[in-house]
Scaffold this active site. Structure first.
Site, PDB file in Angstrom:
ATOM      1  N   HIS A  53       2.144   2.899   2.563  1.00 47.62           N
ATOM      2  CA  HIS A  53       1.969   3.773   3.716  1.00 47.62           C
ATOM      3  C   HIS A  53       3.070   3.625   4.759  1.00 47.62           C
ATOM      4  O   HIS A  53       2.945   4.174   5.852  1.00 47.62           O
ATOM      5  CB  HIS A  53       0.610   3.506   4.383  1.00 47.62           C
ATOM      6  CG  HIS A  53      -0.525   4.191   3.709  1.00 47.62           C
ATOM      7  ND1 HIS A  53      -1.309   5.132   4.318  1.00 47.62           N
ATOM      8  CD2 HIS A  53      -1.008   4.079   2.451  1.00 47.62           C
ATOM      9  CE1 HIS A  53      -2.240   5.568   3.485  1.00 47.62           C
ATOM     10  NE2 HIS A  53      -2.077   4.936   2.340  1.00 47.62           N
TER      11      HIS A  53
ATOM     12  N   GLY B 266      -1.818  -5.952   3.159  1.00 43.95           N
ATOM     13  CA  GLY B 266      -0.685  -6.857   3.306  1.00 43.95           C
ATOM     14  C   GLY B 266       0.263  -6.419   4.392  1.00 43.95           C
ATOM     15  O   GLY B 266       0.540  -7.150   5.347  1.00 43.95           O
TER      16      GLY B 266
ATOM     17  N   SER C  78       9.589   0.477   1.665  1.00 46.34           N
ATOM     18  CA  SER C  78       9.181  -0.451   0.611  1.00 46.34           C
ATOM     19  C   SER C  78       9.520   0.058  -0.786  1.00 46.34           C
ATOM     20  O   SER C  78       9.514  -0.716  -1.740  1.00 46.34           O
ATOM     21  CB  SER C  78       7.676  -0.722   0.699  1.00 46.34           C
ATOM     22  OG  SER C  78       6.938   0.475   0.492  1.00 46.34           O
TER      23      SER C  78
ATOM     24  N   TYR D 139       4.293   2.666  12.695  1.00 48.73           N
ATOM     25  CA  TYR D 139       4.703   4.064  12.593  1.00 48.73           C
ATOM     26  C   TYR D 139       6.231   4.076  12.571  1.00 48.73           C
ATOM     27  O   TYR D 139       6.873   4.620  13.468  1.00 48.73           O
ATOM     28  CB  TYR D 139       4.195   4.892  13.773  1.00 48.73           C
ATOM     29  CG  TYR D 139       2.693   4.892  13.964  1.00 48.73           C
ATOM     30  CD1 TYR D 139       1.821   4.622  12.910  1.00 48.73           C
ATOM     31  CD2 TYR D 139       2.141   5.170  15.211  1.00 48.73           C
ATOM     32  CE1 TYR D 139       0.448   4.633  13.093  1.00 48.73           C
ATOM     33  CE2 TYR D 139       0.764   5.188  15.396  1.00 48.73           C
ATOM     34  CZ  TYR D 139      -0.076   4.914  14.338  1.00 48.73           C
ATOM     35  OH  TYR D 139      -1.435   4.922  14.530  1.00 48.73           O
TER      36      TYR D 139
ATOM     37  N   GLY E 201       0.785  -1.225   0.000  1.00 43.72           N
ATOM     38  CA  GLY E 201       0.000   0.000   0.000  1.00 43.72           C
ATOM     39  C   GLY E 201       0.819   1.277   0.000  1.00 43.72           C
ATOM     40  O   GLY E 201       0.321   2.337  -0.320  1.00 43.72           O
TER      41      GLY E 201
ATOM     42  N   HIS F  45      -0.231  -3.760   6.458  1.00 47.96           N
ATOM     43  CA  HIS F  45      -0.968  -3.230   7.612  1.00 47.96           C
ATOM     44  C   HIS F  45      -1.064  -4.263   8.736  1.00 47.96           C
ATOM     45  O   HIS F  45      -0.757  -3.973   9.895  1.00 47.96           O
ATOM     46  CB  HIS F  45      -2.357  -2.815   7.133  1.00 47.96           C
ATOM     47  CG  HIS F  45      -3.251  -2.240   8.185  1.00 47.96           C
ATOM     48  ND1 HIS F  45      -2.841  -1.288   9.091  1.00 47.96           N
ATOM     49  CD2 HIS F  45      -4.568  -2.478   8.462  1.00 47.96           C
ATOM     50  CE1 HIS F  45      -3.848  -0.971   9.876  1.00 47.96           C
ATOM     51  NE2 HIS F  45      -4.899  -1.673   9.525  1.00 47.96           N
TER      52      HIS F  45
END
Length: 532
Positions: A109, A179, A115, A473, A107, A181
Site C-alpha cells: 500500500h 509490517g 517497495s 502517504y 502489504g 503500516h
C-alpha cells in the site's frame, strides 16, 4: 595489430554470451547463496523471475497504485517470497554479498510504489513478506505477536476470535500490511482514545543490515524508537510486532451522515473544525469529501460525509453530540449499534451484511491509478476558503479528501515519544487523493496537475514551517534522494515535513545501524556519513 575476422567473431560471441548470462547469473547466484545461508531448503517456487508466467500476478497481488505497474516502470529482477525468518536473514546477507539492491514489501500500500518499483535503483530484487502472516494473540497478557505480512484486517479478526472486548488502534483500510503500516505511525478510528498503532507497540523483531534478528533489547531503545513512525525500509526489515491490545466495549456505535453543499455543508464543516478535536475521546468523526450527483438532473455537487465510531452505545453518543456538535443533526435512526469487529467492516466500507471472515481475504477495495498528498491543519479553514475548495473539487473527475480529527490521546503524547511527530496543536489531518482508470500519459498529467494545483491552493491555510506531511502517504513531490549520494541538506527538505524535529535523531540512528546505506529508497533516511 589488426584483429582477424575470426578473432573479432570470437570476441563478439564472448560479449554476447556474457550479456545473455547476466540476468540469469544474478538469479542463480542469489539462489545458491540462499541455499548456503538459510536454515531451510529454499523451494524453487519461492523465487519468481520476470520470465516466469506467474511474475505479473505475484507482483500485482498487493500492489495498490497502478501507476507503478505500467510497463515503462522498472520492475524487480525477480521476487523472493520467504517462508520463514531464516530466509529473510539469508536474503539480506546475499543481497549485500552480491551487491544487489533489495526492496521489500508487507502489504503493497505504499502510495509511491517504493517497495515494488524503482526509478533510481536498477537492477533490483524484491522481498515479498506475504507468507509471513501469523497472528498469535495472548488474551491473558493483552498482547499479540503479529508477523509483518499479516493484514490489519487479519489482526483485527484474530483478536476478535479470542475476545469481544479487546481491539487494536490501527488503520481503517483492512488490507494494509501491518509490517509497513506501523513503521509510519498507523492512524485509525481509535486514535483519539489510544493513540496510533505505533504508540501501542511493545516489542519487535527485525533483520538488521548484517542479517541478524534483533528484538527490542538487542536493537536498543534508539533503534526501537526509529522504527515506530520513522517510515519503512530505512532501518531493517520488520519481521513481527508485539502489540498491546486495548479495551473496547461490547457495544459500539457507528454512523455516516452526508451533507451536500445544498444542505449547508460549508457551515457544518466549519463548525466540525472547531469541535472535532475537543469531542469526547471515545468519539472519532472523520469527514469524507467527494463529488457526487444530486437532484433530478444528476448535477454534480460536493458531499461531506461524517463517518464515525463511538466507543459506547447510541444513547450516550446522542448526549455527546447534542451537547458538543448539534449542528450535524444526528438522530437515533442514524446510529448503528454493533460490535467492535463489525465496526471495523463498516468503517472500511464493506456492505452491511458482510461477515467478519471477509477480513481474512486481505484484498484491497481500492486499486487504480492515483496520486495522494497530505496536510496537518492547526487553524480552522475559513468558509470563504472552503467555497474556493469546492470549486476546485468540482473541476476533477474523482477527487477525494479525508479529514481525520485529532485531540484526545493524540494531544497528550510527546512529539518525541516515537519518531512520528504530529501531535499537540493539530486540529486534523487532510488526505488529498485523485484517482483515474486510464494509464495514458495525458490522463496522468491531467490528474497530477490538478492535485498539485489543489495542494498549492491549500498552502495559505496550513502551517508552512515546515508544511508537514504524513510519511505513510508518501509523496515524491516533496523531494527524493539521489541514487547513492544524497546529502543531508537535500534529504532534510522532505525529511522535516514528515518528521519535523525528529529527523536529525533518525539520521543519527541510521548512521549507527546502517552507515553504508544498504536499506534505501527514494525517501529513506540517509546516514550522516553520506554527503554531497
Amino acid at each position: 595489430m589488426a584483429l582477424s575476422s575470426i578473432s573479432i567473431l570470437s570476441l563478439l560471441l564472448v560479449l554476447l554470451s556474457a550479456s545473455w548470462a547476466t540476468p540469469a547469473s544474478i538469479e542463480d547466484n542469489f539462489i545458491q547463496c540462499l541455499d548456503d545461508n538459510s536454515e531451510h531448503v529454499i523451494p524453487i517456487s519461492a523465487v519468481c523471475a520476470q520470465t516466469n508466467s506467474s511474475f505479473t500476478s505475484v507482483l500485482n497481488s498487493t500492489a495498490q497504485n497502478l501507476r507503478y505497474l505500467e510497463p515503462s516502470v522498472p520492475k524487480p529482477q525477480f521476487i523472493f517470497t520467504p517462508l520463514n525468518e531464516s530466509d529473510v536473514q539469508a536474503a539480506v546477507i546475499c543481497a549485500k554479498k552480491l551487491g544487489i539492491h533489495l526492496r521489500f514489501r508487507s502489504g503493497g500500500h505504499d502510495y509511491e510504489g517504493l517497495s515494488y518499483a524503482s526509478e533510481i535503483e536498477t537492477p533490483f530484487i524484491m522481498l515479498d513478506l506475504a507468507r509471513l502472516r501469523s497472528t498469535n494473540v495472548d488474551i491473558d497478557d493483552n498482547t499479540a505477536w503479529v508477523q509483518a505480512g499479516a493484514t490489519i484486517g487479519e489482526v483485527y479478526y484474530r483478536i476478535s476470535e479470542k475476545s469481544k472486548t479487546l481491539g487494536f488502534p490501527a488503520g481503517l483500510c483492512s488490507s494494509l500490511g501491518i509490517g509497513g503500516h506501523i513503521t509510519g505511525g498507523a492512524y485509525g478510528s481509535m486514535m483519539r482514545k489510544y493513540g496510533l498503532g505505533a504508540d501501542n507497540v511493545l516489542d519487535a523483531r527485525i533483520v538488521d543490515v548484517n542479517g541478524k534478528i534483533l528484538d527490542r533489547a538487542a536493537m536498543g531503545e534508539d533503534h526501537f524508537w526509529a522504527i515506530r513512525g520513522g517510515g519503512g525500509a530505512s532501518f531493517g526489515i520488520i519481521l513481527a510486532w508485539k502489540i498491546k491490545l486495548v479495551p473496547v466495549p461490547e457495544t459500539v456505535t457507528v454512523f455516516t451522515v452526508p451533507k451536500t453543499l445544498e444542505q449547508g455543508a460549508s457551515k457544518i464543516l466549519y463548525r466540525w473544525q472547531q469541535v472535532a478535536d475537543k469531542l469526547d475521546e471515545d468519539l472519532f468523526i472523520r469527514v469524507i469529501i467527494q463529488v457526487t450527483k444530486a437532484g433530478q438532473k444528476g448535477e454534480r455537487t460536493v458531499t461531506t460525509a461524517y463517518n464515525a465510531l463511538f466507543l459506547g452505545d447510541a444513547d450516550r453518543l446522542l448526549q455527546v453530540m447534542n451537547q458538543s456538535f448539534p449542528e450535524l443533526g444526528l438522530t437515533r435512526k442514524d446510529c448503528i449499534e454493533t460490535s467492535w469487529i463489525k465496526s471495523v467492516l463498516y468503517i472500511a466500507g464493506y456492505p452491511s451484511e458482510t461477515p467478519p471472515e471477509a477480513l481474512l481475504q486481505g484484498k484491497s477495495l481500492f486499486k487504480n491509478y492515483f496520486k495522494a498528498k497530505s496536510d496537518f491543519v492547526q487553524q480552522p479553514i475559513p468558509e470563504t476558503a472552503l467555497e474556493g475548495l469546492w470549486k476546485r473539487l468540482l473541476q476533477e473527475d474523482s477527487p477525494l479528501m479525508i479529514w481525520n480529527p485529532y485531540g484526545g490521546m493524540m494531544a497528550n503524547i510527546s512529539e518525541s515519544a516515537i519518531a512520528f511527530p504530529h501531535r499537540k496543536g493539530t486540529l486534523f489531518k487532510i488526505q488529498y487523493v485523485t484517482s483515474w482508470y486510464e494509464g495514458s500519459q495525458d490522463a496522468t498529467t491531467k490528474h497530477m496537475d490538478w492535485i498539485r494545483g489543489l495542494y498549492d491552493y491549500m498552502a495559505a491555510y496550513v502551517p508552512t514551517s515546515p508544511r508537514a506531511a504524513y510519511v505513510n502517504y508518501r509523496d515524491l513531490d516533496l523531494g527524493i534522494n539521489d541514487k547513492t549520494n544524497t546529502s543531508l541538506s537535500q534529504a532534510r527538505v522532505w525529511g522535516t515535513k514528515y518528521f519535523k524535529g525528529n529527523f536529525d535523531r533518525l539520521v543519527k540512528v541510521k548512521s549507527k545501524v546502517d552507515p553504508d546505506n544498504f536499506f534505501r529508497h527514494e525517501q529513506s533516511i540517509p546516514p550522516a556519513l553520506i554527503e554531497a
